[in-house]
Design a protein around this motif. Structure first.
Motif, PDB file in Angstrom:
ATOM      1  N   THR A 272     116.920   2.681  92.942  1.00 61.19           N
ATOM      2  CA  THR A 272     117.807   1.543  92.700  1.00 61.19           C
ATOM      3  C   THR A 272     119.256   1.909  92.977  1.00 61.19           C
ATOM      4  N   GLY A 273     119.462   3.015  93.653  1.00 62.29           N
ATOM      5  CA  GLY A 273     120.810   3.444  93.980  1.00 62.29           C
ATOM      6  C   GLY A 273     120.784   4.443  95.119  1.00 62.29           C
ATOM      7  N   VAL A 274     121.961   5.050  95.376  1.00 58.52           N
ATOM      8  CA  VAL A 274     122.084   6.045  96.431  1.00 58.52           C
ATOM      9  C   VAL A 274     122.866   7.240  95.891  1.00 58.52           C
ATOM     10  N   ILE A 275     122.712   8.377  96.560  1.00 57.91           N
ATOM     11  CA  ILE A 275     123.503   9.549  96.209  1.00 57.91           C
ATOM     12  C   ILE A 275     124.735   9.551  97.096  1.00 57.91           C
ATOM     13  N   HIS A 276     125.908   9.459  96.468  1.00 58.21           N
ATOM     14  CA  HIS A 276     127.174   9.404  97.193  1.00 58.21           C
ATOM     15  C   HIS A 276     128.062  10.520  96.665  1.00 58.21           C
ATOM     16  N   GLU A 277     128.445  11.456  97.551  1.00 60.49           N
ATOM     17  CA  GLU A 277     129.279  12.607  97.209  1.00 60.49           C
ATOM     18  C   GLU A 277     128.682  13.393  96.042  1.00 60.49           C
ATOM     19  N   GLY A 278     127.380  13.569  96.072  1.00 58.08           N
ATOM     20  CA  GLY A 278     126.713  14.375  95.049  1.00 58.08           C
ATOM     21  C   GLY A 278     126.427  13.658  93.743  1.00 58.08           C
ATOM     22  N   ARG A 279     126.785  12.403  93.635  1.00 63.12           N
ATOM     23  CA  ARG A 279     126.533  11.643  92.402  1.00 63.12           C
ATOM     24  C   ARG A 279     125.640  10.459  92.724  1.00 63.12           C
ATOM     25  N   TYR A 280     124.813  10.104  91.761  1.00 58.48           N
ATOM     26  CA  TYR A 280     123.911   8.965  91.922  1.00 58.48           C
ATOM     27  C   TYR A 280     124.646   7.693  91.513  1.00 58.48           C
ATOM     28  N   VAL A 281     124.698   6.724  92.430  1.00 60.81           N
ATOM     29  CA  VAL A 281     125.411   5.468  92.185  1.00 60.81           C
ATOM     30  C   VAL A 281     124.394   4.334  92.180  1.00 60.81           C
ATOM     31  N   GLU A 282     124.331   3.602  91.062  1.00 59.64           N
ATOM     32  CA  GLU A 282     123.434   2.448  90.945  1.00 59.64           C
ATOM     33  C   GLU A 282     123.977   1.292  91.769  1.00 59.64           C
ATOM     34  N   ILE A 283     123.086   0.593  92.448  1.00 60.58           N
ATOM     35  CA  ILE A 283     123.455  -0.608  93.194  1.00 60.58           C
ATOM     36  C   ILE A 283     122.773  -1.787  92.501  1.00 60.58           C
ATOM     37  N   PRO A 284     123.549  -2.685  91.885  1.00 60.52           N
ATOM     38  CA  PRO A 284     122.937  -3.787  91.116  1.00 60.52           C
ATOM     39  C   PRO A 284     122.020  -4.673  91.943  1.00 60.52           C
ATOM     40  N   ALA A 285     122.289  -4.825  93.232  1.00 68.36           N
ATOM     41  CA  ALA A 285     121.452  -5.688  94.070  1.00 68.36           C
ATOM     42  C   ALA A 285     120.068  -5.101  94.289  1.00 68.36           C
ATOM     43  N   LYS A 286     119.908  -3.782  94.108  1.00 67.98           N
ATOM     44  CA  LYS A 286     118.613  -3.145  94.311  1.00 67.98           C
ATOM     45  C   LYS A 286     117.759  -3.108  93.050  1.00 67.98           C
ATOM     46  N   ILE A 287     118.321  -3.513  91.923  1.00 74.27           N
ATOM     47  CA  ILE A 287     117.562  -3.535  90.675  1.00 74.27           C
ATOM     48  C   ILE A 287     116.720  -4.801  90.654  1.00 74.27           C
ATOM     49  N   PRO A 288     115.386  -4.674  90.524  1.00 72.85           N
ATOM     50  CA  PRO A 288     114.540  -5.874  90.538  1.00 72.85           C
ATOM     51  C   PRO A 288     114.817  -6.770  89.338  1.00 72.85           C
ATOM     52  N   GLU A 289     114.803  -8.058  89.596  1.00 74.04           N
ATOM     53  CA  GLU A 289     115.037  -9.046  88.536  1.00 74.04           C
ATOM     54  C   GLU A 289     113.756  -9.844  88.337  1.00 74.04           C
ATOM     55  N   LEU A 290     113.271  -9.848  87.121  1.00 76.01           N
ATOM     56  CA  LEU A 290     112.065 -10.600  86.812  1.00 76.01           C
ATOM     57  C   LEU A 290     112.466 -11.989  86.338  1.00 76.01           C
ATOM     58  N   ILE A 291     111.995 -12.997  87.042  1.00 78.72           N
ATOM     59  CA  ILE A 291     112.293 -14.376  86.679  1.00 78.72           C
ATOM     60  C   ILE A 291     111.059 -14.922  85.985  1.00 78.72           C
ATOM     61  N   VAL A 292     111.188 -15.145  84.680  1.00 79.50           N
ATOM     62  CA  VAL A 292     110.065 -15.598  83.870  1.00 79.50           C
ATOM     63  C   VAL A 292     110.391 -16.996  83.350  1.00 79.50           C
ATOM     64  N   PRO A 293     109.502 -17.958  83.559  1.00 83.72           N
ATOM     65  CA  PRO A 293     109.797 -19.308  83.073  1.00 83.72           C
ATOM     66  C   PRO A 293     109.706 -19.391  81.555  1.00 83.72           C
ATOM     67  N   ASN A 294     110.443 -20.338  80.992  1.00 87.50           N
ATOM     68  CA  ASN A 294     110.393 -20.581  79.558  1.00 87.50           C
ATOM     69  C   ASN A 294     109.162 -21.431  79.266  1.00 87.50           C
ATOM     70  N   LEU A 295     108.227 -20.908  78.493  1.00 95.97           N
ATOM     71  CA  LEU A 295     106.968 -21.597  78.233  1.00 95.97           C
ATOM     72  C   LEU A 295     106.897 -22.182  76.824  1.00 95.97           C
ATOM     73  N   GLU A 296     108.050 -22.420  76.215  1.00 91.60           N
ATOM     74  CA  GLU A 296     108.042 -23.032  74.882  1.00 91.60           C
ATOM     75  C   GLU A 296     107.538 -24.465  74.984  1.00 91.60           C
ATOM     76  N   GLY A 297     106.637 -24.825  74.116  1.00 90.56           N
ATOM     77  CA  GLY A 297     106.078 -26.167  74.117  1.00 90.56           C
ATOM     78  C   GLY A 297     105.021 -26.390  75.172  1.00 90.56           C
ATOM     79  N   CYS A 298     104.597 -25.353  75.833  1.00 92.79           N
ATOM     80  CA  CYS A 298     103.568 -25.474  76.869  1.00 92.79           C
ATOM     81  C   CYS A 298     102.195 -25.495  76.207  1.00 92.79           C
ATOM     82  N   ASN A 299     101.376 -26.474  76.570  1.00 92.68           N
ATOM     83  CA  ASN A 299     100.059 -26.610  75.946  1.00 92.68           C
ATOM     84  C   ASN A 299      98.966 -25.887  76.707  1.00 92.68           C
ATOM     85  N   PHE A 300      99.297 -25.267  77.841  1.00 85.99           N
ATOM     86  CA  PHE A 300      98.283 -24.578  78.629  1.00 85.99           C
ATOM     87  C   PHE A 300      97.855 -23.285  77.976  1.00 85.99           C
TER      88      PHE A 300
END
Length: 158
Positions: free
Chosen positions: A59-87
């Protein structure tokens, strides 16, 4: 006394309980903990011993010997709100099988436009070439607008 010799089939494994550990894949298990830290910090020192990440992307790269996190590479889980769902969260194995034929363009026309065409024909609201004199909102759409609208979330007819 006479001893009778019986021939029998041996049912034990030929390895007699010994295991062939070469077939067990032990990734990243070579060396001490200090050696592993050194290998992770400077992989160019040990090019013959790659670090196996088991298919997980960084989720990042090594830049000048240090690991730098890149927010765009972090997976985002999109979970729907299921409150009130009768299924229920599963489908029972006792549920009947749904057998449905292929949904064709003729079926789509019959489901969406056929009643309007019949009504316009009966009321005389069709021009000489067969196009409606008073088109509905769906009939006024350009092909590009119809294509975009058909691919929106929740646009399924059935």
């Amino acid at each position: 006394m006479f001893h009778m010799i019986k021939r029998c089939i041996c049912t034990t494994a030929t390895s007699s309980g010994k295991h062939n550990f070469r077939k067990f894949l032990l990734y990243n298990k070579r060396g001490t903990r200090i050696f592993k830290k050194l290998r992770a910090a400077k992989p160019e020192l040990y090019p013959d011993m790659p670090i196996d990440k088991r298919g997980v992307r960084d989720t990042g790269v090594i830049h000048e010997g240090r690991y730098v996190e890149i927010p765009a590479k972090i997976p985002e889980l999109i979970v729907p709100n299921l409150e009130g769902c009768n299924f229920k969260p599963y489908v029972s194995y006792r549920a009947p099988d749904v057998i449905q034929s292929e949904f064709t363009s003729q079926d789509l026309f019959n489901a969406v436009y056929s009643q309007k065409v019949i009504d316009d024909f009966k009321e005389g609201k069709l021009s000489e070439d067969g196009s409606p004199i008073e088109p509905s909102d769906e009939e006024k759409l350009t092909p590009e607008e119809a294509w975009v609208r058909a691919r929106k979330t929740g646009s399924d007819i059935f």
